[in-house]
Design an enzyme around this catalytic site. Structure first.
Site, PDB file in Angstrom:
ATOM      1  N   ASN A   1      39.376  49.678  39.044  1.00  0.00           N
ATOM      2  CA  ASN A   1      39.284  48.854  37.822  1.00  0.00           C
ATOM      3  C   ASN A   1      38.909  49.820  36.687  1.00  0.00           C
ATOM      4  O   ASN A   1      37.869  50.468  36.746  1.00  0.00           O
ATOM      5  CB  ASN A   1      38.186  47.814  38.037  1.00  0.00           C
ATOM      6  CG  ASN A   1      38.205  46.619  37.106  1.00  0.00           C
ATOM      7  OD1 ASN A   1      37.263  45.836  37.124  1.00  0.00           O
ATOM      8  ND2 ASN A   1      39.231  46.452  36.304  1.00  0.00           N
ATOM      9  N   CYS A   6      31.622  41.327  33.948  1.00  0.00           N
ATOM     10  CA  CYS A   6      32.510  42.312  34.560  1.00  0.00           C
ATOM     11  C   CYS A   6      31.701  43.076  35.604  1.00  0.00           C
ATOM     12  O   CYS A   6      30.892  43.932  35.264  1.00  0.00           O
ATOM     13  CB  CYS A   6      33.089  43.268  33.520  1.00  0.00           C
ATOM     14  SG  CYS A   6      34.116  44.539  34.290  1.00  0.00           S
ATOM     15  N   ARG A  62      42.165  37.395  33.564  1.00  0.00           N
ATOM     16  CA  ARG A  62      42.261  36.864  32.205  1.00  0.00           C
ATOM     17  C   ARG A  62      42.144  38.015  31.208  1.00  0.00           C
ATOM     18  O   ARG A  62      41.222  38.833  31.319  1.00  0.00           O
ATOM     19  CB  ARG A  62      41.101  35.868  31.999  1.00  0.00           C
ATOM     20  CG  ARG A  62      40.993  35.355  30.599  1.00  0.00           C
ATOM     21  CD  ARG A  62      39.848  34.394  30.452  1.00  0.00           C
ATOM     22  NE  ARG A  62      38.538  35.063  30.500  1.00  0.00           N
ATOM     23  CZ  ARG A  62      37.405  34.532  30.061  1.00  0.00           C
ATOM     24  NH1 ARG A  62      37.406  33.309  29.568  1.00  0.00           N
ATOM     25  NH2 ARG A  62      36.265  35.184  30.136  1.00  0.00           N
ATOM     26  N   CYS A  81      38.668  43.557  40.715  1.00  0.00           N
ATOM     27  CA  CYS A  81      37.872  42.709  39.811  1.00  0.00           C
ATOM     28  C   CYS A  81      36.617  42.269  40.551  1.00  0.00           C
ATOM     29  O   CYS A  81      36.688  41.531  41.543  1.00  0.00           O
ATOM     30  CB  CYS A  81      38.680  41.492  39.371  1.00  0.00           C
ATOM     31  SG  CYS A  81      37.764  40.396  38.268  1.00  0.00           S
TER      32      CYS A  81
HETATM   33  N1  LIG Z   1      37.162  43.380  35.914  1.00  0.00           N
HETATM   34  C1  LIG Z   1      36.028  42.525  35.746  1.00  0.00           C
HETATM   35  C2  LIG Z   1      36.266  41.171  35.249  1.00  0.00           C
HETATM   36  C3  LIG Z   1      36.662  41.092  33.850  1.00  0.00           C
HETATM   37  C4  LIG Z   1      36.694  39.685  33.414  1.00  0.00           C
HETATM   38  C5  LIG Z   1      37.732  39.351  32.462  1.00  0.00           C
HETATM   39  N2  LIG Z   1      39.081  39.626  32.843  1.00  0.00           N
HETATM   40  C6  LIG Z   1      37.537  37.960  31.913  1.00  0.00           C
HETATM   41  O1  LIG Z   1      36.833  37.110  32.491  1.00  0.00           O
HETATM   42  O2  LIG Z   1      38.110  37.728  30.842  1.00  0.00           O
HETATM   43  C7  LIG Z   1      35.109  42.522  36.930  1.00  0.00           C
HETATM   44  O3  LIG Z   1      35.067  43.509  37.635  1.00  0.00           O
HETATM   45  O4  LIG Z   1      34.396  41.537  37.128  1.00  0.00           O
END
Ligand SMILES: N[C@H](CCC[C@H](N)C(=O)O)C(=O)O
Length: 299
Positions: free
Chosen positions: A15, A76, A216, A224
């Site tokens: 990520n 995140c 998102r 993620c």
């Molecule tokens: N990569 C992230 C999540 C990002 C969240 C994002 N995409 C949102 O909720 O808009 C993680 O490791 O949790």
């Protein structure tokens, strides 16, 4: 032009994260800068973690999270581990407390270099996820895609880890689904007024599962962390797994693992690695950047 800020390009299971040091200053990384940084292959990222001065006593920093499309995210997981590693390298400390718009997060770096982040409590109430329709039980909501009588994906568990998630259960490798096709449809489905992170999860034992996520505001990312939390909690909540699971992130390099524990006190603790790649300086208003030549980890 704003004064330059130090940053580190890092990753959590692939990520792609930019950790930007905004301490001691009042400005912020702008959406324009985020979009410009993401447009350059050298600084392409999934999330920016901007470290600001603490706003409340007892916290070490206020963290602002930006997706690569310039929108803000409330959580995140992978990026938070990167922030911990950067600050641990700088200070020699092992434990940190951060404030985000979603609340207070405690995090610890372990002797083996892995990092645990207490991601807080999951939220299941439909209006707080948020969903557009009232569901008494959000562990299985009515939503499907594909032919009406033979849906490809259906009945996800919905929840918030500070940010909205939907977890679809699948019975084969999540990599074998066209998530790049279904992801945008589901992220932007009218059921999710603030959009949602979309995860496919294959339960492989009562203590393990394999996941892949359409994020998102960022699309198909290699990993993620908050989605792994959502998948782990949803597995336990629906009786598919116990409260501690090893999550193989199918899309990450070498199918890396995150351990998710939904503790009895309702907090979700995520444990996994973080990796520094290189450091530089950037202009938080425009995204113009320069890479350091020393090659040393720095913030
Ligand atoms: N990569 C992230 C999540 C990002 C969240 C994002 N995409 C949102 O909720 O808009 C993680 O490791 O949790």
């Amino acid at each position: 032009m704003a004064a330059e800020a130090q940053f580190a390009r890092m990753n959590g299971l692939g990520n792609m994260i930019l950790v930007v040091d905004m301490r001691g200053r009042a400005d912020a990384v702008t959406p324009t800068a985020a979009i410009a940084l993401n447009a350059d292959p050298a600084t392409r990222f999934d999330q920016i973690m901007a470290i600001h001065d603490p706003k409340v006593d007892g916290t070490d920093a206020f963290i602002v999270i930006l997706n690569c499309d310039g929108t803000k995210a409330q959580a995140c997981g992978n990026g938070t581990r990167c922030v911990v590693q950067a600050l641990a390298a700088e200070t020699g400390r092992k434990a940190f407390t951060f404030q985000t718009v979603a609340g207070i997060l405690n995090a610890t770096e372990h002797a083996d270099g892995t990092i645990s982040v207490d991601m807080g409590k999951p939220v299941f109430e439909w209006s707080r996820i948020p969903l557009a329709e009232e569901f008494f039980d959000t562990s299985r909501i009515e939503l499907q895609i594909g032919p009406i009588d033979a849906p490809i994906l259906h009945s996800p568990a919905a929840m918030s880890m500070g940010n909205p998630h939907a977890v679809f259960w699948v019975d084969r490798d999540p990599m074998s689904f066209d998530l790049d096709r279904f992801g945008p449809l589901l992220e932007n489905h009218p059921m999710f007024p603030e959009k949602a992170n979309i995860t496919l999860a294959q339960v492989t034992s009562p203590s393990s599962m394999t996941t892949r996520t359409w994020e998102r505001g960022a699309g198909l990312t290699l990993a993620c962390g908050s989605a792994a939390c959502a998948a782990g909690v949803s597995g336990a909540r629906t009786g598919r797994t116990g409260r501690k699971v090893a999550i193989t992130v199918a899309s990450s390099p070498n199918r890396g693992t995150l351990t998710i524990e939904w503790r009895e006190d309702d907090h979700v603790v995520m444990t996994g690695p973080a990796e520094w790649e290189w450091s530089g300086t950037l202009d938080p208003s425009t995204g113009a950047f320069r890479r350091d030549e020393t090659g040393a980890a720095a913030l």
